[in-house]
Design a protein around this motif. Structure first.
Motif, PDB file in Angstrom:
ATOM      1  N   GLY A  39       3.907  -5.914   4.993  1.00  0.00           N
ATOM      2  CA  GLY A  39       3.913  -6.481   6.333  1.00  0.00           C
ATOM      3  C   GLY A  39       2.584  -7.082   6.745  1.00  0.00           C
ATOM      4  O   GLY A  39       2.440  -7.520   7.896  1.00  0.00           O
ATOM      5  N   HIS A  40       1.609  -7.132   5.832  1.00  0.00           N
ATOM      6  CA  HIS A  40       0.283  -7.655   6.153  1.00  0.00           C
ATOM      7  C   HIS A  40       0.038  -8.955   5.385  1.00  0.00           C
ATOM      8  O   HIS A  40       0.363  -9.055   4.204  1.00  0.00           O
ATOM      9  CB  HIS A  40      -0.800  -6.645   5.809  1.00  0.00           C
ATOM     10  CG  HIS A  40      -0.666  -5.345   6.532  1.00  0.00           C
ATOM     11  ND1 HIS A  40      -1.048  -5.167   7.849  1.00  0.00           N
ATOM     12  CD2 HIS A  40      -0.181  -4.138   6.121  1.00  0.00           C
ATOM     13  CE1 HIS A  40      -0.807  -3.927   8.228  1.00  0.00           C
ATOM     14  NE2 HIS A  40      -0.280  -3.282   7.190  1.00  0.00           N
ATOM     15  N   LEU A  80      -9.970  -4.226  -1.949  1.00  0.00           N
ATOM     16  CA  LEU A  80      -9.624  -4.250  -3.368  1.00  0.00           C
ATOM     17  C   LEU A  80      -8.529  -3.235  -3.643  1.00  0.00           C
ATOM     18  O   LEU A  80      -8.545  -2.118  -3.105  1.00  0.00           O
ATOM     19  CB  LEU A  80     -10.864  -3.906  -4.205  1.00  0.00           C
ATOM     20  CG  LEU A  80     -10.673  -3.727  -5.712  1.00  0.00           C
ATOM     21  CD1 LEU A  80     -10.307  -5.052  -6.379  1.00  0.00           C
ATOM     22  CD2 LEU A  80     -11.954  -3.161  -6.338  1.00  0.00           C
ATOM     23  N   ILE A  81      -7.577  -3.615  -4.483  1.00  0.00           N
ATOM     24  CA  ILE A  81      -6.602  -2.691  -5.059  1.00  0.00           C
ATOM     25  C   ILE A  81      -6.792  -2.744  -6.569  1.00  0.00           C
ATOM     26  O   ILE A  81      -6.805  -3.833  -7.152  1.00  0.00           O
ATOM     27  CB  ILE A  81      -5.159  -3.049  -4.678  1.00  0.00           C
ATOM     28  CG1 ILE A  81      -4.957  -2.908  -3.163  1.00  0.00           C
ATOM     29  CG2 ILE A  81      -4.162  -2.165  -5.428  1.00  0.00           C
ATOM     30  CD1 ILE A  81      -3.574  -3.334  -2.690  1.00  0.00           C
ATOM     31  N   LEU A  82      -6.943  -1.594  -7.209  1.00  0.00           N
ATOM     32  CA  LEU A  82      -7.215  -1.538  -8.645  1.00  0.00           C
ATOM     33  C   LEU A  82      -6.357  -0.458  -9.285  1.00  0.00           C
ATOM     34  O   LEU A  82      -6.312   0.677  -8.812  1.00  0.00           O
ATOM     35  CB  LEU A  82      -8.694  -1.225  -8.892  1.00  0.00           C
ATOM     36  CG  LEU A  82      -9.132  -1.071 -10.350  1.00  0.00           C
ATOM     37  CD1 LEU A  82      -8.942  -2.384 -11.118  1.00  0.00           C
ATOM     38  CD2 LEU A  82     -10.587  -0.625 -10.411  1.00  0.00           C
ATOM     39  N   ALA A 203      -1.506  -1.535  -0.125  1.00  0.00           N
ATOM     40  CA  ALA A 203      -2.093  -2.594   0.696  1.00  0.00           C
ATOM     41  C   ALA A 203      -2.083  -2.214   2.168  1.00  0.00           C
ATOM     42  O   ALA A 203      -3.061  -2.461   2.895  1.00  0.00           O
ATOM     43  CB  ALA A 203      -1.337  -3.906   0.480  1.00  0.00           C
ATOM     44  N   GLY A 204      -0.996  -1.601   2.612  1.00  0.00           N
ATOM     45  CA  GLY A 204      -0.931  -1.163   4.004  1.00  0.00           C
ATOM     46  C   GLY A 204      -1.993  -0.129   4.332  1.00  0.00           C
ATOM     47  O   GLY A 204      -2.618  -0.170   5.400  1.00  0.00           O
ATOM     48  N   GLU A 205      -2.219   0.809   3.402  1.00  0.00           N
ATOM     49  CA  GLU A 205      -3.254   1.827   3.603  1.00  0.00           C
ATOM     50  C   GLU A 205      -4.651   1.213   3.597  1.00  0.00           C
ATOM     51  O   GLU A 205      -5.540   1.634   4.348  1.00  0.00           O
ATOM     52  CB  GLU A 205      -3.145   2.902   2.518  1.00  0.00           C
ATOM     53  CG  GLU A 205      -1.886   3.754   2.605  1.00  0.00           C
ATOM     54  CD  GLU A 205      -1.897   4.656   3.824  1.00  0.00           C
ATOM     55  OE1 GLU A 205      -2.659   5.643   3.840  1.00  0.00           O
ATOM     56  OE2 GLU A 205      -1.139   4.355   4.780  1.00  0.00           O
TER      57      GLU A 205
END
Length: 253
Positions: A39-40, A80-82, A203-205
């Motif tokens: 949702g982002h 960043l998401i890894l 991603a939401g977190e």
């Protein structure tokens, strides 16, 4: 006749492969102008697959990338998401030198501040310059600048540089599914159903963490706080203004 226990001698041209470091391979993905995750709206600066960390088997991870970097539109922080070695996704947000939690160890942050993405922080550190580029917890442009020997200053922003302090969280906690090795979900872990924390969830977190960190920065400014680590920063805790002082001792996992 007694057999020799000495290891065989290697030929003159042979080399020990165990002594040769191998950097993880990566595959860049063409960047869309915008992504909608959880949702982002996200304007990605990097989307990459890391084959060594790709989970095997069917699951929501099959169509996910392993690394996404972007600048959060609302806060301006680098995010960043890894993917980790166990196949789970971790999320990170960088703050600048002016932030009241600059250089705070993750376990030194008061619970009153509500900084608890996915049941708590697991990471706090400066930009990681030692890991291979695709595994660095740092801004996407940092590696390119470091190769050019570009200088960094004490007031550099969170778009890279050594003065970005990263907070992060993992999704390998009780109740989380570890997709890379299914056996790890059955042995030496808690019983019960487990949930894979997918890209949209993480991603939401991350976006929520960025919003909470931004709110603290704005609160410190409104109270006239000086973010210097030596003096502490006034913030409102339990309805009363208090000075926060960073301390050493929090480990980096």
């Amino acid at each position: 006749m007694t057999k020799s226990t000495k290891p065989p001698r290697r030929g003159a041209g042979s080399k020990s492969r165990s002594l040769v470091p191998v950097a993880p391979r990566s595959t860049a993905i063409a960047l869309p102008e915008r992504l909608i995750l959880g949702g982002h709206a996200i304007d990605p600066e990097q989307i990459t697959q890391i084959p060594e960390r790709r989970p095997y088997g069917d699951g929501p991870w099959r169509d996910e990338p392993d690394r996404i970097a972007w600048r959060d539109l609302a806060s301006g922080y680098s995010c960043l998401i890894l993917r980790q070695a166990d196949g789970t996704l971790s999320g990170y947000v960088a703050v600048t030198l002016s932030h009241p939690l600059w250089c705070y160890e993750r376990d030194a942050i008061p619970a009153d501040l509500g900084i608890s993405p996915h049941r708590g922080l697991d990471y706090s550190a400066l930009c990681d310059q030692d890991a291979p580029p695709m595994l660095q917890i740092c801004h996407v442009h940092h590696h390119a600048r470091s190769r050019q020997n570009a200088p960094t200053t004490a007031d550099s922003d969170a778009s890279g540089g050594r003065d970005a302090w990263w907070f992060g969280f993992n999704t390998d906690k009780p109740g989380d599914l570890l997709p890379h090795g299914y056996a790890r979900n059955d042995h030496n872990r808690e019983a019960g159903q487990k949930v894979y924390r997918d890209l949209a969830y993480v991603a939401g977190e991350v976006v929520d963490l960025a919003a909470r960190l931004k709110a603290l920065e704005e609160q410190a400014v409104s109270l006239g706080g000086d973010a210097a680590a030596e003096t502490g920063v006034p913030l409102v805790l339990d309805g009363k203004p208090k000075a926060l002082l960073p301390r050493k001792g929090g480990g980096h996992d």
